[in-house]
Design an enzyme around this catalytic site. Structure first.
Site, PDB file in Angstrom:
ATOM      1  N   HIS A 120       0.836  -1.210   0.000  1.00 46.88           N
ATOM      2  CA  HIS A 120       0.000   0.000   0.000  1.00 46.88           C
ATOM      3  C   HIS A 120       0.864   1.252   0.000  1.00 46.88           C
ATOM      4  CE1 HIS A 120      -3.364  -2.495   2.070  1.00 46.88           C
ATOM      5  NE2 HIS A 120      -3.788  -2.173   0.858  1.00 46.88           N
ATOM      6  N   CYS A 124      -2.835   0.472   9.769  1.00 47.27           N
ATOM      7  CA  CYS A 124      -3.838  -0.464   9.225  1.00 47.27           C
ATOM      8  C   CYS A 124      -4.894  -0.859  10.245  1.00 47.27           C
ATOM      9  CB  CYS A 124      -3.162  -1.748   8.753  1.00 47.27           C
ATOM     10  SG  CYS A 124      -1.698  -1.509   7.764  1.00 47.27           S
TER      11      CYS A 124
HETATM   12  N1  GLY Z   1      -2.825  -8.968   4.805  1.00 47.55           N
HETATM   13  C1  GLY Z   1      -3.147  -7.639   4.484  1.00 47.55           C
HETATM   14  C2  GLY Z   1      -3.616  -7.528   3.097  1.00 47.55           C
HETATM   15  O1  GLY Z   1      -3.033  -8.162   2.259  1.00 47.55           O
HETATM   16  O2  GLY Z   1      -4.544  -6.849   2.758  1.00 47.55           O
END
Ligand code: GLY
Length: 255
Positions: free
Chosen positions: A160, A247
């Protein structure tokens, strides 16, 4: 009092999505202990923590950030890029509804909240991984009434955009220049991660305080050299799932 929405660790956490990392065993009990301590750290910083129950069906449900983008004017419920994660948005939308007007990303758009970096009215979105061009365009249209500009940013080597860069102060960013082009951030003071800690660019800024993973020792020294003293949390288990401190919560200021 600002709120932080969090969600418990799924008993199926070990089946999480992985994109760049190799799967290694996750210690579920340790993950739960770390997550409880993370919530305590947020409370210690004056946030009201709203903890949603874990889902037995959704391995990645702890990563609530990907399900919504909360702004002062509204919250955008995303459509995560990984199909396995799309049902995560329902519980997050229900939790946000009392606090924000909800807008929605629709198919075929995809958007992960972890790709969305809000710098005032400028919003950068990591493109080409979980968030596609249609999702980014929809975000721009949804937020145009409040004069946000939304731009797609190429990413390399990470899941991300907020794996590569996060805001750590009024005028300061923490970034990994191998994963995102630092030239995008002209006018910002940029602190680079220590090269031995490529995944150390993710820090959670709430008010003027930072929450940061304890295991990024060398990059933390760089923050301290810049006069920042983060609140440290153990985040080793979520790191195995390609997650980090931003997150695991959605923070909303409440008037
Ligand atoms: N494990 C976090 C994701 O891949 O979205």
């Amino acid at each position: 009092m600002p709120i932080a929405i969090t969600r418990g660790i799924s008993p199926r956490f070990a089946d999480c999505e992985l994109t760049h990392q190799i799967r290694v065993p996750i210690d579920l009990l340790q993950a739960e202990r770390e997550h409880a301590a993370y919530a305590d750290a947020l409370r210690g910083l004056g946030l009201q923590v709203i903890e949603l129950p874990a889902s037995t069906e959704l391995p990645d449900c702890v990563f609530v950030e990907d399900a919504a983008v909360a702004l002062p004017e509204c919250a955008v419920i995303t459509r995560p890029g990984a199909a396995s994660r799309r049902p995560e948005t329902e519980a997050v939308a229900t939790a946000l509804k009392p606090w924000r007007a909800l807008l929605h990303i629709e198919a075929p758009g995809t958007l992960d909240g972890g790709d969305v970096l809000v710098l005032g009215k400028r919003i950068l979105v990591g493109a080409g991984g979980r968030s596609n061009a249609e999702g980014i365009a929809q975000l721009g249209r949804l937020l145009a009434p409040w004069h946000y500009s939304v731009e797609a940013v190429p990413l390399r080597g990470c899941l991300h955009l907020k794996s590569a860069v996060t805001r750590v102060g009024e005028d300061t960013l923490l970034l990994n220049p191998e994963w995102v082009d630092a030239a995008l951030f002209a006018g910002w003071r940029c602190i680079a991660v220590d090269p031995t800690e490529p995944d150390a660019a993710n820090a959670l800024l709430t008010g003027d305080r930072l929450v940061y993973a304890r295991h990024h020792v060398r990059t933390r020294e760089r923050l301290q050299d810049a006069s920042m003293e983060p609140v440290l949390v153990d985040a080793g288990e979520v790191a195995k799932a390609e997650g980090a401190v931003t997150c695991c919560s959605i923070i909303c200021d409440t008037a």
